[in-house]
Design a protein around this motif. Sequence first.
Motif, PDB file in Angstrom:
ATOM      1  N   UNK A 138      72.526  47.078  60.435  1.00 55.55           N
ATOM      2  CA  UNK A 138      72.188  47.336  61.831  1.00 55.55           C
ATOM      3  C   UNK A 138      71.986  48.827  62.093  1.00 55.55           C
ATOM      4  N   UNK A 139      72.500  49.656  61.183  1.00 51.49           N
ATOM      5  CA  UNK A 139      72.378  51.109  61.369  1.00 51.49           C
ATOM      6  C   UNK A 139      71.078  51.676  60.788  1.00 51.49           C
ATOM      7  N   UNK A 140      70.265  50.826  60.183  1.00 49.41           N
ATOM      8  CA  UNK A 140      69.044  51.331  59.554  1.00 49.41           C
ATOM      9  C   UNK A 140      68.162  52.041  60.579  1.00 49.41           C
ATOM     10  N   UNK A 141      67.540  53.167  60.180  1.00 52.21           N
ATOM     11  CA  UNK A 141      66.607  53.850  61.102  1.00 52.21           C
ATOM     12  C   UNK A 141      65.239  53.167  61.146  1.00 52.21           C
ATOM     13  N   UNK A 142      65.037  52.122  60.362  1.00 50.81           N
ATOM     14  CA  UNK A 142      63.704  51.554  60.207  1.00 50.81           C
ATOM     15  C   UNK A 142      63.396  50.360  61.105  1.00 50.81           C
ATOM     16  N   UNK A 143      64.284  50.037  62.039  1.00 51.37           N
ATOM     17  CA  UNK A 143      63.976  48.933  62.955  1.00 51.37           C
ATOM     18  C   UNK A 143      62.758  49.298  63.804  1.00 51.37           C
ATOM     19  N   UNK A 144      61.927  48.297  64.077  1.00 54.60           N
ATOM     20  CA  UNK A 144      60.753  48.516  64.923  1.00 54.60           C
ATOM     21  C   UNK A 144      60.694  47.439  66.000  1.00 54.60           C
ATOM     22  N   UNK A 145      59.876  47.702  67.001  1.00 51.62           N
ATOM     23  CA  UNK A 145      59.717  46.749  68.100  1.00 51.62           C
ATOM     24  C   UNK A 145      58.560  45.815  67.779  1.00 51.62           C
ATOM     25  N   UNK A 146      58.826  44.528  67.620  1.00 53.06           N
ATOM     26  CA  UNK A 146      57.726  43.616  67.292  1.00 53.06           C
ATOM     27  C   UNK A 146      56.821  43.411  68.492  1.00 53.06           C
ATOM     28  N   UNK A 147      55.539  43.101  68.232  1.00 49.20           N
ATOM     29  CA  UNK A 147      54.611  42.836  69.349  1.00 49.20           C
ATOM     30  C   UNK A 147      54.993  41.518  70.033  1.00 49.20           C
ATOM     31  N   UNK A 148      54.455  41.271  71.223  1.00 53.55           N
ATOM     32  CA  UNK A 148      54.747  40.002  71.901  1.00 53.55           C
ATOM     33  C   UNK A 148      54.317  38.830  71.020  1.00 53.55           C
ATOM     34  N   UNK A 149      55.052  37.749  71.070  1.00 57.13           N
ATOM     35  CA  UNK A 149      54.645  36.553  70.336  1.00 57.13           C
ATOM     36  C   UNK A 149      54.705  35.362  71.278  1.00 57.13           C
ATOM     37  N   UNK A 150      54.659  34.166  70.722  1.00 58.14           N
ATOM     38  CA  UNK A 150      54.597  32.968  71.574  1.00 58.14           C
ATOM     39  C   UNK A 150      55.806  32.851  72.487  1.00 58.14           C
ATOM     40  N   UNK A 151      56.863  33.580  72.175  1.00 62.46           N
ATOM     41  CA  UNK A 151      58.068  33.484  73.003  1.00 62.46           C
ATOM     42  C   UNK A 151      58.140  34.586  74.051  1.00 62.46           C
ATOM     43  N   UNK A 152      57.115  35.430  74.090  1.00 61.69           N
ATOM     44  CA  UNK A 152      57.096  36.470  75.110  1.00 61.69           C
ATOM     45  C   UNK A 152      57.223  37.860  74.511  1.00 61.69           C
ATOM     46  N   UNK A 153      57.414  38.853  75.369  1.00 59.43           N
ATOM     47  CA  UNK A 153      57.509  40.234  74.883  1.00 59.43           C
ATOM     48  C   UNK A 153      58.844  40.485  74.194  1.00 59.43           C
ATOM     49  N   UNK A 154      58.864  41.515  73.342  1.00 56.69           N
ATOM     50  CA  UNK A 154      60.101  41.859  72.639  1.00 56.69           C
ATOM     51  C   UNK A 154      61.178  42.296  73.624  1.00 56.69           C
ATOM     52  N   UNK A 155      60.752  43.060  74.641  1.00 55.43           N
ATOM     53  CA  UNK A 155      61.730  43.627  75.567  1.00 55.43           C
ATOM     54  C   UNK A 155      61.443  43.177  76.992  1.00 55.43           C
ATOM     55  N   UNK A 156      62.500  43.002  77.744  1.00 52.55           N
ATOM     56  CA  UNK A 156      62.352  42.849  79.192  1.00 52.55           C
ATOM     57  C   UNK A 156      63.400  43.752  79.845  1.00 52.55           C
ATOM     58  N   UNK A 157      63.096  44.255  81.025  1.00 56.25           N
ATOM     59  CA  UNK A 157      64.043  45.156  81.672  1.00 56.25           C
ATOM     60  C   UNK A 157      63.833  45.144  83.179  1.00 56.25           C
ATOM     61  N   UNK A 158      64.929  44.980  83.882  1.00 57.41           N
ATOM     62  CA  UNK A 158      64.888  45.244  85.327  1.00 57.41           C
ATOM     63  C   UNK A 158      66.227  45.856  85.730  1.00 57.41           C
ATOM     64  N   UNK A 159      66.185  46.741  86.689  1.00 60.27           N
ATOM     65  CA  UNK A 159      67.409  47.349  87.204  1.00 60.27           C
ATOM     66  C   UNK A 159      67.930  48.478  86.331  1.00 60.27           C
ATOM     67  N   UNK A 160      68.887  49.196  86.884  1.00 61.65           N
ATOM     68  CA  UNK A 160      69.463  50.388  86.245  1.00 61.65           C
ATOM     69  C   UNK A 160      70.763  49.995  85.535  1.00 61.65           C
ATOM     70  N   UNK A 161      70.668  49.804  84.226  1.00 65.76           N
ATOM     71  CA  UNK A 161      71.827  49.339  83.453  1.00 65.76           C
ATOM     72  C   UNK A 161      73.018  50.278  83.570  1.00 65.76           C
ATOM     73  N   UNK A 162      72.764  51.560  83.311  1.00 60.89           N
ATOM     74  CA  UNK A 162      73.878  52.513  83.282  1.00 60.89           C
ATOM     75  C   UNK A 162      74.610  52.540  84.625  1.00 60.89           C
ATOM     76  N   UNK A 163      73.824  52.520  85.684  1.00 65.97           N
ATOM     77  CA  UNK A 163      74.440  52.585  87.012  1.00 65.97           C
ATOM     78  C   UNK A 163      75.264  51.346  87.296  1.00 65.97           C
ATOM     79  N   UNK A 164      74.716  50.183  86.959  1.00 67.98           N
ATOM     80  CA  UNK A 164      75.434  48.934  87.242  1.00 67.98           C
ATOM     81  C   UNK A 164      76.676  48.804  86.362  1.00 67.98           C
ATOM     82  N   UNK A 165      76.549  49.236  85.087  1.00 67.79           N
ATOM     83  CA  UNK A 165      77.730  49.190  84.210  1.00 67.79           C
ATOM     84  C   UNK A 165      78.822  50.117  84.745  1.00 67.79           C
ATOM     85  N   UNK A 166      78.382  51.289  85.190  1.00 67.14           N
ATOM     86  CA  UNK A 166      79.355  52.269  85.700  1.00 67.14           C
ATOM     87  C   UNK A 166      80.045  51.745  86.961  1.00 67.14           C
ATOM     88  N   UNK A 167      79.324  50.959  87.718  1.00 63.81           N
ATOM     89  CA  UNK A 167      79.887  50.451  88.979  1.00 63.81           C
ATOM     90  C   UNK A 167      80.657  49.147  88.793  1.00 63.81           C
TER      91      UNK A 167
END
Lengths: 329, 747
Positions: B176-205
Amino acid sequence: MREFGYERAADVPGAVALLNADPEARFLGGGTNLVDLMKTGVERPAHLVDVRELPLDTIESVDGGLRFGATVTNSDLAAHLDVRRQYPALAQAVLAGASGQLRNMATVGGNLLQRTRCGYFADVSQPCNKRSPGSGCPAIEGEHHNHAILGASSHCVATNPSDMAVALAAFDAVVTYETVDGPGELALDDFYLPVGDTPHRETALPPGALITGVRLPAAPVAALSRYRKVRERASFAFAVGSVAAALDVRDGVVHDVRLAFGAVASRPWRARTAEGALTGGPATAEAFAEAADAELAAAAPLADNAYKLPLVRNLVVAVLTELAEEAAR
Amino acid sequence: MTAPTTETATTETAGTATATTTTAATAAGTSAPPRPLTAVPGGTRSPLTRVEGPEKVTGAARYAAEVPFENVAHGWLVGSTIARGRITAIESDAVRAMPGVVAVIHHGNAPAINTDYQSIMGTPDPILGLFQQDTVPHVGWPVALVVADTSEQAREAAEALVVRYEEEPHDVVFSADSPDFYTPPPNMLGPADTAKGDLDAELAASDVVVDEVYTTPEEHHSPMEPHATTARWDGGRLDVIDSNQSTMFVAGELANLFQVEPASVRVRAEHVGGGFGSKMVKPNQIAAIMGASATGRPVRVSLTRRQMFTMVGYRSPTSQRVRLGADAEGRLRALDHQAKAQTSRVAEFLEPCASTSRVLYDAPAHHTSHRLLRLDVPTPTFMRAPGEAPGAFALESAMDELAVRGGIDPIALRARNEPDAGPVSGLPFAGRNLTACFEDGARRFGWADRDPRPGVRRDGRWLLGTGTAAATFHAGAGPSTASVTAEADGTYTVRINATDIGTGARTAMVLVAAETLGVDPGLCRVHIADSDLGPAMFAGGSMGTRSWAWAVSRAAGDLRDVLAEGGDIPAEGVTARSDTTEALGSLAEKERHSFGAQFAEVAVDTATGEVRVRRMLGVFAAGRIVNPLTARSQLVGGMIWGLSMALHEEAVRDRASGAQVGADFAGYHFSANADVPVVEAHWVEDHDPEDPIGIKGVGEIGIVGAAAAIANAVWHATGVRHRHLPIRPDRVLAAGTGSEGYGAADA
């Protein structure tokens, strides 16, 4: 797999003669290990001499002990009343191994000679000093989480997979055999050779010898005995650690004790150091733990199998404590 | 040349006196005697034992490697022994001279294979371009095929074949520590990443936070029946008897790969002993066809168990960081699921673990991501609940940790976090019923009496604990065609290109047709698993029964309407046909999933590291259940697989050679009978009035969450959290009983 010849031997001298007629012949008992190894190419006999029908399938009482033939099946051995009464740990050990179907096929002789389940040994594309002397031992730096912690060498760290042999080691079994030059016998202590730099030489049996049976001397202590096996699932797996133990406690003092470990070495490991430490001393959990530690002081675990030390230690304490409680009842 | 004894839809005689229910019976040309179908009492619908059950238990059912062919030759694949490099020589002359050998095929003499095309599954896996290159991307990569008169001769010759390589340095370590991980392109299951909202702020709160890493190892399908194919050229047509999950898909791929007309390829898979995602197009089919072309004989290629560990795909190891933040009542403010997996250097397959979090829970800050690492290993593939199985282990372990840290009951925590809409899509759910599953499960399991404190229950040497987890799996469907014929003799014949990979698909189709027609199931026979039957969905993705039943019920409904008009049935029968393509498209876009609640009770001996599962109970919302008998089998089978995943399954790679160590059933452990306790599967009413078919499929949901429920129970028993699967004796021993309340110790 290699094409091979097959013959069924009618009697012991005939079996020995058939085997010695071909340097690439092997005895076939239940076939539960040999045939698997033939399929994967680890064993490539030119000839199989089937000894399963030989008249070596009896279990009889001799001088207060037992004698059983090489073709007694694991199932029959474990079910025999005298075995269960006199050496319960032996019956338990046999029942802890393999599956019902395999125990119906597997024999005493074959069980003693079964090969290690080291994954490198089983894969002919890998180096293995046991299978191909001098090719190296990838387990030492590789996958060895179920390999030996005692008595191994820089040439091989494989373990002996037998459960039965652990109980036999605890009870001073003697292996009898037949050669072209006549019969012979070996104490189990001497039967399995030290690993050293010859891991491919596993037993002290003379070349061409046929195991005819096992003799267990009288051992009153064995009447209160137990085999506990820990494995990575509830059945049908080789041990990651096991203990055969017998205990005779009188007035809280250990009068006699037998201890042997499985899955820790290239052979069933008779724990004589621990036995010596316990004999004449108190039958307490502390004493059991100290004795186990004394035995395991010689252990040289690898990077990923040091868990076997606490495992064996805990097993010794648990099993001896149970036996001591039963003795007190 | 003798035709195989399996049957064809086109040559069958449908007029036997009494209906038989399997193609195998009419197949052999015998008039099968009438057989009463066994109804089992006590189900919510009409449970039916498998219509082909008698053939299977008597051995009469022929699997792909058992169908007899005259003059068949046997092919044996040779796999690479190096993990990366180039073939410099294949010394085939000596092997050609061995007894029985008729051909040795390798990159120096193989016919061209076309891999430049797109199908519904994307571009073909390069391993299907058999013997098209001298480079080797992983151990076990097929480098040659030896064909001989007998299987034993082929194997001996294949093992004697000397292949010389120029080796290059390889890397097979999933770190898991390898520097060679990459972000795969979208596939039939959708995009690699999704994001909404401010994680750091919500975690802090957040009042309660979990931030942990969970790992699962490489796992293999290993269906009981190994991959096997017999191929022959039959009058210019390619005839393939195979073990697969879709004859239509396999036939289409073979037509592309060998560049022949799709109509020139016929693939049949009469009986299949398990697939689980591994039985699509694999080297065995390509090799058998190449062998048949080279020898002019039917050629059979069966994989060994060991070959299955390198040639047919597996589940990638995963490392998943899950961060959860919640308010004091347990309402999620932040959810972050970062999933890492591996793929090969020649093809991309993503184990989409974080997709689980896109369905189960919402939060103001909601992030999911996937990263891939290319290694010198075989390409992973779909394996029972791809994504959800490891994904739910991580997410549902983290939810349990959140419940413990927040002092909230794990079921109450989940009820408090029921989303109103798809957390990522924003689409409404077609139905969830997850809370109903938990409520029913809690009642049946006895959850109300549970003492939440860890490490306080003992039974002799065993510490006891209970745990729970949620399950989810996508409910989809694929276009399918079917026909149903009313025969002149009063029986009915259903034709649907389904595949029965052990699920009871044949029986389910009999039930669906009989129910729609309003006739006794014993009057219905069904023909499946023949590419000549026309297009239908594959047996996978929990979509088979839903897709096929849709087509069959439509055809049967139309037939029923025609028959209602009266009149005699002509000798050729009356047939109605269906195609669901349009119907599928008209379904409103919604979040469609099955859900479930998993419960487990475990016993742990921390002195020896042994873990035993004493009880498992699952309650599922999986739509309409067609056959309670086989549905329960599938759910229970999935749950047992989850048990296996929790405690046993783990493929280990040797760093030095790149090969798997212990690639057989002695080395690769899964649960034995003695490991499997009382396992109960139940379902709740799960009806969507908008869904014309209502079936959701039960192939995968059973495994999802099961491992988390067990791991959560191990925490409850011992007070130690196990975040790395499998929970082996050495890990339990090393972890002991811990003492800190959260059980922060890693195994």
